[in-house]
Design a protein around this motif. Structure first.
Motif, PDB file in Angstrom:
ATOM      1  N   GLY A 223      -5.150 -35.056  38.636  1.00  0.00           N
ATOM      2  CA  GLY A 223      -3.888 -34.730  38.048  1.00  0.00           C
ATOM      3  C   GLY A 223      -3.453 -33.509  38.082  1.00  0.00           C
ATOM      4  N   LEU A 224      -2.096 -33.307  36.460  1.00  0.00           N
ATOM      5  CA  LEU A 224      -2.157 -32.081  37.049  1.00  0.00           C
ATOM      6  C   LEU A 224      -3.315 -31.116  36.452  1.00  0.00           C
ATOM      7  CD1 LEU A 224       1.398 -32.668  35.985  1.00  0.00           C
ATOM      8  CD2 LEU A 224       0.688 -32.066  37.500  1.00  0.00           C
ATOM      9  N   GLY A 225      -4.137 -31.906  35.532  1.00  0.00           N
ATOM     10  CA  GLY A 225      -4.573 -29.907  34.806  1.00  0.00           C
ATOM     11  C   GLY A 225      -5.736 -29.452  35.918  1.00  0.00           C
ATOM     12  N   ALA A 226      -6.057 -30.419  37.085  1.00  0.00           N
ATOM     13  CA  ALA A 226      -6.596 -30.167  38.231  1.00  0.00           C
ATOM     14  C   ALA A 226      -5.766 -28.703  38.896  1.00  0.00           C
ATOM     15  CB  ALA A 226      -7.715 -30.866  39.064  1.00  0.00           C
ATOM     16  N   ARG A 227      -4.328 -29.144  39.111  1.00  0.00           N
ATOM     17  CA  ARG A 227      -3.308 -28.617  39.851  1.00  0.00           C
ATOM     18  C   ARG A 227      -3.178 -27.321  39.274  1.00  0.00           C
ATOM     19  NH1 ARG A 227       3.019 -28.988  40.104  1.00  0.00           N
ATOM     20  NH2 ARG A 227       2.853 -28.854  41.841  1.00  0.00           N
ATOM     21  N   ASP A 228      -3.107 -27.556  37.928  1.00  0.00           N
ATOM     22  CA  ASP A 228      -3.141 -25.894  36.912  1.00  0.00           C
ATOM     23  C   ASP A 228      -4.223 -25.186  37.341  1.00  0.00           C
ATOM     24  OD1 ASP A 228      -1.214 -24.786  35.163  1.00  0.00           O
ATOM     25  OD2 ASP A 228      -3.201 -24.819  33.721  1.00  0.00           O
ATOM     26  N   THR A 229      -5.723 -25.859  37.254  1.00  0.00           N
ATOM     27  CA  THR A 229      -6.994 -24.830  37.350  1.00  0.00           C
ATOM     28  C   THR A 229      -6.831 -24.032  39.144  1.00  0.00           C
ATOM     29  OG1 THR A 229      -8.278 -26.712  38.354  1.00  0.00           O
ATOM     30  CG2 THR A 229      -8.093 -25.575  35.808  1.00  0.00           C
ATOM     31  N   LEU A 230      -6.179 -25.396  39.693  1.00  0.00           N
ATOM     32  CA  LEU A 230      -6.116 -24.511  41.235  1.00  0.00           C
ATOM     33  C   LEU A 230      -5.171 -23.923  41.388  1.00  0.00           C
ATOM     34  CD1 LEU A 230      -6.784 -28.158  42.456  1.00  0.00           C
ATOM     35  CD2 LEU A 230      -7.961 -26.429  43.895  1.00  0.00           C
ATOM     36  N   ARG A 231      -3.905 -24.095  40.737  1.00  0.00           N
ATOM     37  CA  ARG A 231      -3.178 -22.904  41.646  1.00  0.00           C
ATOM     38  C   ARG A 231      -3.098 -21.285  40.170  1.00  0.00           C
ATOM     39  NH1 ARG A 231       0.319 -20.646  36.982  1.00  0.00           N
ATOM     40  NH2 ARG A 231      -0.446 -21.218  35.207  1.00  0.00           N
ATOM     41  N   THR A 232      -3.740 -21.354  39.332  1.00  0.00           N
ATOM     42  CA  THR A 232      -4.787 -20.290  38.611  1.00  0.00           C
ATOM     43  C   THR A 232      -5.481 -19.564  39.645  1.00  0.00           C
ATOM     44  OG1 THR A 232      -3.957 -21.179  36.543  1.00  0.00           O
ATOM     45  CG2 THR A 232      -4.944 -19.175  36.539  1.00  0.00           C
ATOM     46  N   GLU A 233      -6.428 -20.372  39.955  1.00  0.00           N
ATOM     47  CA  GLU A 233      -7.625 -19.860  40.827  1.00  0.00           C
ATOM     48  C   GLU A 233      -6.402 -18.653  42.280  1.00  0.00           C
ATOM     49  OE1 GLU A 233     -11.547 -22.306  40.607  1.00  0.00           O
ATOM     50  OE2 GLU A 233     -10.261 -22.326  42.525  1.00  0.00           O
ATOM     51  N   MET A 234      -5.386 -19.456  42.186  1.00  0.00           N
ATOM     52  CA  MET A 234      -4.113 -18.642  43.857  1.00  0.00           C
ATOM     53  C   MET A 234      -4.148 -17.744  42.865  1.00  0.00           C
ATOM     54  SD  MET A 234      -5.942 -20.103  46.318  1.00  0.00           S
ATOM     55  CE  MET A 234      -4.632 -19.006  47.076  1.00  0.00           C
ATOM     56  N   GLY A 235      -3.376 -17.388  42.139  1.00  0.00           N
ATOM     57  CA  GLY A 235      -2.821 -16.976  41.004  1.00  0.00           C
ATOM     58  C   GLY A 235      -1.013 -16.683  41.039  1.00  0.00           C
ATOM     59  N   TYR A 236      -0.553 -18.506  41.584  1.00  0.00           N
ATOM     60  CA  TYR A 236       0.243 -18.988  41.597  1.00  0.00           C
ATOM     61  C   TYR A 236       1.005 -19.121  40.178  1.00  0.00           C
ATOM     62  CZ  TYR A 236      -1.212 -20.705  46.518  1.00  0.00           C
ATOM     63  OH  TYR A 236      -1.457 -20.734  47.730  1.00  0.00           O
ATOM     64  N   PRO A 237       2.377 -17.949  40.225  1.00  0.00           N
ATOM     65  CA  PRO A 237       2.757 -18.498  39.028  1.00  0.00           C
ATOM     66  C   PRO A 237       3.866 -19.537  38.372  1.00  0.00           C
ATOM     67  CG  PRO A 237       4.494 -17.118  40.164  1.00  0.00           C
ATOM     68  CD  PRO A 237       3.127 -17.622  41.093  1.00  0.00           C
ATOM     69  N   LEU A 238       3.209 -20.198  37.131  1.00  0.00           N
ATOM     70  CA  LEU A 238       3.987 -21.643  36.837  1.00  0.00           C
ATOM     71  C   LEU A 238       5.307 -21.051  35.725  1.00  0.00           C
ATOM     72  CD1 LEU A 238       3.522 -24.661  36.195  1.00  0.00           C
ATOM     73  CD2 LEU A 238       2.443 -23.953  34.020  1.00  0.00           C
ATOM     74  N   HIS A 239       6.749 -21.819  36.147  1.00  0.00           N
ATOM     75  CA  HIS A 239       7.493 -21.846  35.548  1.00  0.00           C
ATOM     76  C   HIS A 239       7.158 -22.283  33.847  1.00  0.00           C
ATOM     77  CE1 HIS A 239      11.441 -21.725  34.049  1.00  0.00           C
ATOM     78  NE2 HIS A 239      11.803 -20.778  35.318  1.00  0.00           N
ATOM     79  N   GLY A 240       7.726 -20.970  32.882  1.00  0.00           N
ATOM     80  CA  GLY A 240       7.365 -21.123  31.587  1.00  0.00           C
ATOM     81  C   GLY A 240       6.745 -20.723  31.325  1.00  0.00           C
ATOM     82  N   GLN A 241       5.925 -20.151  31.939  1.00  0.00           N
ATOM     83  CA  GLN A 241       4.625 -19.083  31.436  1.00  0.00           C
ATOM     84  C   GLN A 241       4.940 -18.126  31.942  1.00  0.00           C
ATOM     85  OE1 GLN A 241       1.225 -23.444  30.477  1.00  0.00           O
ATOM     86  NE2 GLN A 241       0.525 -21.214  31.696  1.00  0.00           N
ATOM     87  N   ASP A 242       4.592 -17.856  33.018  1.00  0.00           N
ATOM     88  CA  ASP A 242       4.624 -16.393  34.121  1.00  0.00           C
ATOM     89  C   ASP A 242       5.958 -16.137  34.339  1.00  0.00           C
ATOM     90  OD1 ASP A 242       1.511 -16.773  34.117  1.00  0.00           O
ATOM     91  OD2 ASP A 242       2.196 -18.355  35.466  1.00  0.00           O
ATOM     92  N   LEU A 243       6.977 -17.323  34.557  1.00  0.00           N
ATOM     93  CA  LEU A 243       7.733 -17.042  35.190  1.00  0.00           C
ATOM     94  C   LEU A 243       9.377 -17.653  34.217  1.00  0.00           C
ATOM     95  CD1 LEU A 243       7.697 -18.748  38.982  1.00  0.00           C
ATOM     96  CD2 LEU A 243       8.078 -15.992  38.177  1.00  0.00           C
ATOM     97  N   ARG A 244       9.742 -16.966  34.352  1.00  0.00           N
ATOM     98  CA  ARG A 244      10.960 -17.084  32.985  1.00  0.00           C
ATOM     99  C   ARG A 244      11.776 -16.645  32.532  1.00  0.00           C
ATOM    100  NH1 ARG A 244       5.854 -14.821  29.420  1.00  0.00           N
ATOM    101  NH2 ARG A 244       7.426 -13.512  28.340  1.00  0.00           N
ATOM    102  N   PRO A 245      13.214 -16.906  32.626  1.00  0.00           N
ATOM    103  CA  PRO A 245      14.485 -16.431  31.978  1.00  0.00           C
ATOM    104  C   PRO A 245      14.130 -15.298  31.706  1.00  0.00           C
ATOM    105  CG  PRO A 245      14.770 -18.426  32.099  1.00  0.00           C
ATOM    106  CD  PRO A 245      13.166 -18.464  31.764  1.00  0.00           C
ATOM    107  N   ASP A 246      13.959 -14.542  30.773  1.00  0.00           N
ATOM    108  CA  ASP A 246      13.227 -13.483  30.015  1.00  0.00           C
ATOM    109  C   ASP A 246      12.841 -12.081  30.727  1.00  0.00           C
ATOM    110  OD1 ASP A 246      11.374 -14.379  29.318  1.00  0.00           O
ATOM    111  OD2 ASP A 246      11.401 -13.913  26.991  1.00  0.00           O
TER     112      ASP A 246
END
Length: 364
Positions: A223-246
């Motif tokens: 699920g998307l929970g594991a997708r989030d922990t996996l991407r964070t271990e890689m340092g991949y940014p997530l839109h809405g948190q690490d990536l934002r229009p501001d």
């Protein structure tokens, strides 16, 4: 409140006992048997994710790739037909409207995969700027996307007769029992893997087939929970948190996807000015030196003063430690010790350069 959209695979997830969560306006599986187990299966064997909430859009007409290149930050000259590219679409201030992957299908056709909540805006902006004769269509509901990720992903897809082994960020057409689909060697986990773009009407049959084919290799639905922990271990940014229009693209860890040698792209003036002056903050990693588990919006302290904030934070199943991405002043280089305020307590963390783990994403 508007009703959440559902994936074409929603009934499959219900049958598998998934726990659901809202993500980008969609009801998507957060986990099945458990986030840690699903995470570890992807790192060691293979997992399959439903990421059909991701957007799908198509640009078609003479000069489609050339027009897209005038808008996105990355440089289309780095790739050719048959390749995919990660890029960013910015506003005039250099803030991130969305990060996305585009597939170069032909001289006059490209396919985009934006983030779920941003698809309509990306399509609107591109359509408003597109020259006459170039169509921009939203195909969000026409396709499902399955991410088959992990060291045994090749064997799993080979068992289905699908093409594998192509280079990272390349794609190929495939077919399974008459279902035409696209197999792209991309993903958001850091592991070797593939993403399958499948017509929505046939998504259930393909999902079932992938799970059956991967059974000898220990495949699990993830699920998307594991997708989030996996991407964070890689340092991949997530839109809405690490990536934002501001938040400018130059600050949030995607500067590598900016084609500085291009003549122009959306937001280039602001980004070039920031680059010349030096960004006031940047996205960097934090590794727990204790037992603290960081979460988004937690304050980061240095010498007792607040210097930044956590944008993504979680427990790393691989390291069994807390990890985070945080916006900090550039002077706080890797090796610096800082504190994160976790539930009112100052917990020690070390500034590190992601990724937090070494994986096989680019393995040949």
């Amino acid at each position: 409140m508007s009703q959440l959209k559902k994936s074409p695979l929603h009934d499959r997830h219900e049958a598998l006992g998934a726990r659901f969560a809202e993500f980008g306006g969609w009801s998507m599986p957060l986990q099945y048997a458990g986030i840690v187990g699903e995470h570890k299966a992807v790192r060691s064997s293979v997992g399959v994710f439903d990421v059909s909430h991701l957007g799908k859009a198509r640009l078609k007409g003479a000069g489609a790739a050339e027009f897209l290149n005038s808008a996105i930050t990355n440089d289309a000259a780095k790739i050719t037909v048959g390749q995919a590219q990660y890029t960013v679409l910015c506003n005039a201030e250099g803030g991130v409207v969305d990060d996305l992957i585009w597939y170069w299908l032909a001289d006059d056709e490209v396919f985009l995969i934006p983030n779920a909540a941003n698809t309509a805006e990306v399509v609107r902006l591109l359509a408003a700027a597109a020259p006459e004769g170039l169509s921009v269509t939203d195909e969000h509901d026409d396709y499902a996307v399955l991410a088959v990720q992990g060291p045994r992903s090749d064997e799993t897809l080979t068992a289905l007769g699908l093409p594998v082994g192509h280079d990272y960020m390349r794609f190929d057409a495939g077919a399974w029992h008459g279902v035409q689909l696209t197999v792209c060697r991309t993903g958001y986990t850091g592991e070797r893997g593939y993403e399958l773009v499948v017509p929505a009407a046939q998504a259930g049959a393909v999902w079932d087939a992938v799970l059956a084919a991967g059974q000898p290799y220990g495949i699990v639905p993830a699920g998307l929970g594991a997708r989030d922990t996996l991407r964070t271990e890689m340092g991949y940014p997530l839109h809405g948190q690490d990536l934002r229009p501001d938040l400018s693209a130059g600050q949030c860890g995607v500067g590598w996807a900016i084609g500085w040698r291009k003549d122009a792209f959306w937001g280039d003036a602001a980004l070039r000015a920031e680059r010349a002056a030096g960004p006031a903050r940047r996205l960097i990693g934090l590794l727990s030196l204790g037992r603290g588990i960081p979460r988004p919006q937690m304050s980061v302290l240095y010498d007792g003063a607040e210097v930044g904030e956590v944008t993504s934070g979680t427990f790393s199943p691989t390291l069994a430690k807390g990890i985070a991405l945080a916006l900090l002043p550039p002077a706080l280089t890797p090796g610096t010790q800082v504190s994160v305020v976790v539930r009112g307590r100052e917990e020690p963390f070390e500034v590190v350069k992601p990724p937090f783990v070494t994986t096989g994403v680019r393995a040949s």
